[in-house]
Design a protein around this motif. Structure first.
Motif, PDB file in Angstrom:
ATOM      1  N   LYS A  87       0.838  -1.195   0.000  1.00  0.00           N
ATOM      2  CA  LYS A  87       0.000   0.000   0.000  1.00  0.00           C
ATOM      3  C   LYS A  87       0.877   1.250   0.000  1.00  0.00           C
ATOM      4  CE  LYS A  87      -3.897   1.987   2.554  1.00  0.00           C
ATOM      5  NZ  LYS A  87      -4.774   1.805   3.745  1.00  0.00           N
ATOM      6  N   ARG A  88       0.507   2.202  -0.857  1.00  0.00           N
ATOM      7  CA  ARG A  88       1.286   3.433  -0.978  1.00  0.00           C
ATOM      8  C   ARG A  88       0.402   4.648  -0.713  1.00  0.00           C
ATOM      9  NH1 ARG A  88       2.446   0.083  -5.157  1.00  0.00           N
ATOM     10  NH2 ARG A  88       0.870   1.109  -6.461  1.00  0.00           N
ATOM     11  N   ALA A  89       0.994   5.658  -0.131  1.00  0.00           N
ATOM     12  CA  ALA A  89       0.237   6.876   0.170  1.00  0.00           C
ATOM     13  C   ALA A  89      -0.143   7.591  -1.118  1.00  0.00           C
ATOM     14  CB  ALA A  89       1.079   7.799   1.051  1.00  0.00           C
ATOM     15  N   ASN A  90      -1.392   7.998  -1.194  1.00  0.00           N
ATOM     16  CA  ASN A  90      -1.898   8.810  -2.304  1.00  0.00           C
ATOM     17  C   ASN A  90      -1.802   8.127  -3.668  1.00  0.00           C
ATOM     18  OD1 ASN A  90      -2.346  10.973  -0.463  1.00  0.00           O
ATOM     19  ND2 ASN A  90      -0.167  11.523  -0.634  1.00  0.00           N
ATOM     20  N   GLN A  91      -1.726   6.810  -3.673  1.00  0.00           N
ATOM     21  CA  GLN A  91      -1.678   6.074  -4.933  1.00  0.00           C
ATOM     22  C   GLN A  91      -2.457   4.769  -4.779  1.00  0.00           C
ATOM     23  OE1 GLN A  91       2.234   5.511  -6.504  1.00  0.00           O
ATOM     24  NE2 GLN A  91       1.553   4.384  -8.284  1.00  0.00           N
ATOM     25  N   GLN A 121     -11.202   4.829  -2.493  1.00  0.00           N
ATOM     26  CA  GLN A 121     -10.189   5.587  -3.222  1.00  0.00           C
ATOM     27  C   GLN A 121      -8.826   4.898  -3.199  1.00  0.00           C
ATOM     28  OE1 GLN A 121     -11.189   8.244  -4.984  1.00  0.00           O
ATOM     29  NE2 GLN A 121     -13.219   7.708  -4.186  1.00  0.00           N
ATOM     30  N   GLU A 122      -8.708   3.800  -2.486  1.00  0.00           N
ATOM     31  CA  GLU A 122      -7.396   3.178  -2.303  1.00  0.00           C
ATOM     32  C   GLU A 122      -7.129   2.020  -3.262  1.00  0.00           C
ATOM     33  OE1 GLU A 122      -6.159   3.714   2.259  1.00  0.00           O
ATOM     34  OE2 GLU A 122      -7.969   2.479   2.001  1.00  0.00           O
TER      35      GLU A 122
END
Length: 411
Positions: A87-91, A121-122
């Motif tokens: 999991k990546r922030a803002n992507q 949104q994730e």
């Protein structure tokens, strides 16, 4: 008439007619001729080769969906765990379901991601299929009893609403999936610059010959991120390792991690590796030791690998169609032709287990474990079967053994 049609289907969608049987193609041609009001085969052939729309209709007739929600549940667990670790922030996590059939798989992915705590949104899901008929069913998203199989149905109350003709996927899940028509072997089908974190390509490779399997895996690998996860069907689990993928070490998930440093090794893999369960990979050897065949003659590694892969794929297709008795017969034929292996005993046990022949299934699971003591799938299925039979002590022993294997492997 059937030969040129079979060649056309192979050129267009990669279908190896032997994988479904020529009867399926002939019946589909008859159906389309009737629908078009044509009785002359040559007249239909001219229509077929001159009309992209009619070719698509024949493809729709040939491609018969066989799927259900959370089919091979462990695959969705592996997918969600992989997504959580990457999991990546803002992507968002990007997931591709290819082929997506009538939609049960990509919707299952969305439900699994929501259950794993991901927000809308994730993650995003692209769903691609060669059949426009399948895609129409997927977008309608109303499913009957056949799409809800097995004992795990808790998701149904959470994510479905009653509708005419069955149950409809709720709007939150629908919004996560984007459907489109596509063909892995059609250069006109563009995935753009999209690279996916997870790619589900389950039970597609079994319909290709070896040359097209290799082409498909090259294409699939290009669609994956460097740390991406590929999920395939049980009978396809020997193939990704030939293209540099490594086992993700998830029991019964048939999941593989992309590796960009290993070359295709189809000519240097010992035959014994072709029947290993995906959770128990062994290092590849550079020296080829050709196996001894039934008649005592040496056969090349590549030839034997082709035969074994095709035979295991046949067993998988028959079992997937619900013809478990026939699957047992073909598995026994495989055993006579290629000799004992952990994978064929495991598949034979699965078919017997599905038919309710518990004593025979137990025996074959044990044979698989004799040949491959760390065969996770055989351990898990045997534990479940023993528990059903009331042998809780035996089941716990196997569960503990499976846990120790997972601990040693770090999963």
């Amino acid at each position: 008439m059937s030969d040129p049609v079979e060649r056309l289907l192979k050129e267009t969608i990669g279908l190896d007619t032997a994988s479904v049987g020529p009867t399926v193609v002939r019946q589909s041609v008859r159906e389309r001729m009737t629908a078009c009001g044509i009785t002359d085969p040559e007249t239909y052939w001219r229509l077929l080769t001159g009309s992209p729309q009619e070719l698509q209709e024949l493809i729709n007739a040939v491609v018969v969906p066989e799927t259900w929600f959370f089919r091979d549940r462990e695959a969705f667990t592996a997918l969600a765990q992989h997504a959580r670790m990457h999991k990546r922030a803002n992507q968002p996590i990007k997931i591709l379901s290819l082929p997506c059939s009538t939609g049960e798989e990509p919707y299952s992915v969305a439900m699994a991601m929501f259950d794993a705590g991901f927000g809308a949104q994730e993650f995003k899901i692209d769903a691609v299929d060669i059949s426009t008929r399948n895609l129409a069913i997927a977008e309608r998203a109303v499913y009957g009893r056949n799409s809800f199989r097995g004992s795990y149905l808790e998701f149904k109350d959470r994510y479905f609403e009653p509708a005419q003709g069955g149950h409809q996927v709720n709007p939150a899940v629908l919004k996560q999936v984007r459907f489109r028509a596509g063909n892995l072997f059609d250069s006109r089908t563009s995935f753009g610059a999209e690279v996916y974190d997870v790619l589900l390509c389950r039970n597609l490779l079994i319909y290709f010959d070896r040359e097209l399997q290799d082409r498909a895996l090259v294409s699939l690998k290009a669609l994956l991120a460097s740390d991406g996860l590929l999920l395939v069907g049980p009978a396809e689990s020997a193939l990704p390792r030939l293209h540099g993928f490594t086992s993700a070490e998830w029991p019964m998930a048939f999941a593989f991690l992309k590796s960009g440093t290993v070359q295709v090794v189809a000519q240097t893999v010992p035959v014994s590796n072709s029947t290993l369960p995906p959770s128990v990979p062994k290092p590849l050897k550079s020296k080829i030791v050709p196996p001894v065949g039934r008649q005592g003659h040496l056969q090349t590694t590549a030839q034997m690998l082709d035969q074994i892969t095709e035979s295991l794929a046949t067993i998988e297709r028959i079992a997937n169609a619900g013809r478990v008795k026939e699957a047992q017969e073909v598995a026994l034929s495989h055993l006579r032709q290629f000799g004992p292996s952990a994978e064929i005993f495991y598949l034979l046990g699965l078919a017997q287990d599905a038919e309710g022949a518990a004593p025979e299934a137990v025996q074959n699971y044990r044979k698989a474990l004799y040949l491959a003591p760390n065969h996770r799938e055989a351990l898990a299925h045997l534990a479940l079967l023993l528990r059903k039979q009331g042998d809780h002590h035996g089941a716990e022993a196997l569960t503990g053994r499976l846990g120790r294997i997972q601990t040693r492997s770090g999963t």
